[in-house]
Design an enzyme around this catalytic site. Sequence first.
Site, PDB file in Angstrom:
ATOM      1  N   ARG A  51      -5.887  -0.469  -1.258  1.00  0.00           N
ATOM      2  CA  ARG A  51      -5.987  -1.396  -2.360  1.00  0.00           C
ATOM      3  C   ARG A  51      -5.051  -2.587  -2.243  1.00  0.00           C
ATOM      4  O   ARG A  51      -5.452  -3.727  -2.379  1.00  0.00           O
ATOM      5  CB  ARG A  51      -5.571  -0.682  -3.651  1.00  0.00           C
ATOM      6  CG  ARG A  51      -6.520  -0.719  -4.749  1.00  0.00           C
ATOM      7  CD  ARG A  51      -6.173   0.463  -5.620  1.00  0.00           C
ATOM      8  NE  ARG A  51      -5.640   1.530  -4.789  1.00  0.00           N
ATOM      9  CZ  ARG A  51      -6.389   2.430  -4.181  1.00  0.00           C
ATOM     10  NH1 ARG A  51      -7.662   2.425  -4.336  1.00  0.00           N
ATOM     11  NH2 ARG A  51      -5.839   3.352  -3.424  1.00  0.00           N
ATOM     12  N   THR A  52      -3.791  -2.295  -2.002  1.00  0.00           N
ATOM     13  CA  THR A  52      -2.821  -3.384  -2.072  1.00  0.00           C
ATOM     14  C   THR A  52      -3.129  -4.427  -0.999  1.00  0.00           C
ATOM     15  O   THR A  52      -3.191  -5.622  -1.269  1.00  0.00           O
ATOM     16  CB  THR A  52      -1.383  -2.837  -1.957  1.00  0.00           C
ATOM     17  OG1 THR A  52      -1.232  -1.821  -2.929  1.00  0.00           O
ATOM     18  CG2 THR A  52      -0.364  -3.917  -2.200  1.00  0.00           C
ATOM     19  N   LYS A  80       7.334  -1.388  19.445  1.00  0.00           N
ATOM     20  CA  LYS A  80       8.168  -1.668  20.625  1.00  0.00           C
ATOM     21  C   LYS A  80       9.645  -1.729  20.243  1.00  0.00           C
ATOM     22  O   LYS A  80      10.494  -2.002  21.072  1.00  0.00           O
ATOM     23  CB  LYS A  80       7.774  -3.023  21.233  1.00  0.00           C
ATOM     24  CG  LYS A  80       6.351  -3.105  21.725  1.00  0.00           C
ATOM     25  CD  LYS A  80       6.137  -4.491  22.338  1.00  0.00           C
ATOM     26  CE  LYS A  80       4.684  -4.716  22.671  1.00  0.00           C
ATOM     27  NZ  LYS A  80       4.430  -6.146  22.916  1.00  0.00           N
ATOM     28  N   ARG A 101       4.610  -4.319   3.228  1.00  0.00           N
ATOM     29  CA  ARG A 101       4.814  -2.929   2.782  1.00  0.00           C
ATOM     30  C   ARG A 101       5.528  -2.176   3.891  1.00  0.00           C
ATOM     31  O   ARG A 101       5.151  -2.279   5.052  1.00  0.00           O
ATOM     32  CB  ARG A 101       3.485  -2.258   2.477  1.00  0.00           C
ATOM     33  CG  ARG A 101       3.647  -0.764   2.293  1.00  0.00           C
ATOM     34  CD  ARG A 101       2.439  -0.101   1.748  1.00  0.00           C
ATOM     35  NE  ARG A 101       2.196  -0.497   0.374  1.00  0.00           N
ATOM     36  CZ  ARG A 101       1.303   0.094  -0.406  1.00  0.00           C
ATOM     37  NH1 ARG A 101       0.568   1.077   0.055  1.00  0.00           N
ATOM     38  NH2 ARG A 101       1.134  -0.305  -1.644  1.00  0.00           N
ATOM     39  N   HIS A 129       7.533  -1.347  -6.437  1.00  0.00           N
ATOM     40  CA  HIS A 129       6.189  -1.837  -6.088  1.00  0.00           C
ATOM     41  C   HIS A 129       5.822  -2.898  -7.138  1.00  0.00           C
ATOM     42  O   HIS A 129       4.983  -2.678  -7.995  1.00  0.00           O
ATOM     43  CB  HIS A 129       5.213  -0.672  -6.114  1.00  0.00           C
ATOM     44  CG  HIS A 129       3.867  -0.962  -5.522  1.00  0.00           C
ATOM     45  ND1 HIS A 129       3.420  -2.243  -5.243  1.00  0.00           N
ATOM     46  CD2 HIS A 129       2.875  -0.128  -5.149  1.00  0.00           C
ATOM     47  CE1 HIS A 129       2.194  -2.155  -4.730  1.00  0.00           C
ATOM     48  NE2 HIS A 129       1.845  -0.887  -4.662  1.00  0.00           N
TER      49      HIS A 129
HETATM   50  C1  NCD Z   1       0.591   3.215  -5.030  1.00  0.00           C
HETATM   51  C2  NCD Z   1       1.676   3.043  -3.984  1.00  0.00           C
HETATM   52  O1  NCD Z   1       1.394   2.667  -2.858  1.00  0.00           O
HETATM   53  O2  NCD Z   1       2.823   3.288  -4.341  1.00  0.00           O
HETATM   54  N1  NCD Z   1      -0.639   2.753  -4.573  1.00  0.00           N
HETATM   55  C3  NCD Z   1      -0.966   1.453  -4.754  1.00  0.00           C
HETATM   56  O3  NCD Z   1      -0.391   0.570  -4.194  1.00  0.00           O
HETATM   57  N2  NCD Z   1      -1.904   1.185  -5.648  1.00  0.00           N
HETATM   58  C4  NCD Z   1       0.516   4.559  -5.592  1.00  0.00           C
HETATM   59  C5  NCD Z   1       0.331   5.722  -4.676  1.00  0.00           C
HETATM   60  O4  NCD Z   1       0.243   5.581  -3.456  1.00  0.00           O
HETATM   61  O5  NCD Z   1       0.264   6.827  -5.214  1.00  0.00           O
END
Ligand code: NCD
Length: 302
Positions: A51-52, A80, A101, A129
Amino acid sequence: MRHLISPLDFTVEELTELLDLANDIERNPEKYAHKCEGKQLATLFYEPSTRTRLSFESAMNRLGGKVIGFATADSSSAAKGESVSDTIRIVSCYADICAMRHPKEGAATVAALKSKIPVINAGDGGHQHPTQTLTDLLTIRSLKGRLDHITIGLCGDLKFGRTVHSLINALVRYEDVKFVLISPPELRVPSYIREEVLNGFDFQEVTDLEDVMPQLDILYMTRVQKERFFNEDDYIRMKDCYILDKAKMKLAKEDMLVLHPLPRVNEISVEVDDDPRAAYFKQVQYGVYVRMALILKLLELA
Ligand code: NCD
């Protein structure tokens, strides 16, 4: 130049402006369709995401910009041995803004120190997040009409769930928000959240979901974060600690909203999906609008 590393990087006033912009994008998408022409977003994902990452890509595409990046650490030079600091210096030469991320807490902060372009923290380990928080705030404000005077239940893995940590950080800044923290004792919110963030605010910690259900305006369900457990037996013991189903929904207010950052595993039964109070798929759509607004703000195009 501004980054988004923590949900507190924006003041409440700036957040209001950002959410207003997101709502305007929702209403008039064509007005924004060319705003990012000639701009590039880099998505640097060292940890899995659907999703993100896709919502960032979708957001940039809908603004008329382009996207480059990688989706796993082993497909980048991290495999590497390249450091985050070096990678961001390189990426600063290719792109105008980046979303990162990383499994390590603080990685986005390290990147921001060396970056020549705005860095968006798209999740750093079990820490924060912030763009999920923007998504959550936009969803609540759009569907409930307010961010103050609410009772929110946060349920599941409150220890490792970074979306929970970020959301609490953001919501304590609004008036009369009551927090009901629902988790097994082993998965309580970290002590720093209790002692530094929630100190002086109205919060209770409970283990039983049914008992508190009737009080809630929002129920924020979360997944038990398998990848952050040190031991598989503990995960197996706790993974199904809460399962929201139709029977439990009967105990809730008629206008309670159910949110979930997704991915869902077992914690919300699919039978709840058709309940008009289930807002987790709408939440995904709001995530795109708010990321569009964020990209425009950080690139100073709005
Ligand atoms: C969340 C995350 O990555 O922290 N997911 C997301 O980005 N929507 C929640 C999760 O992974 O449970």
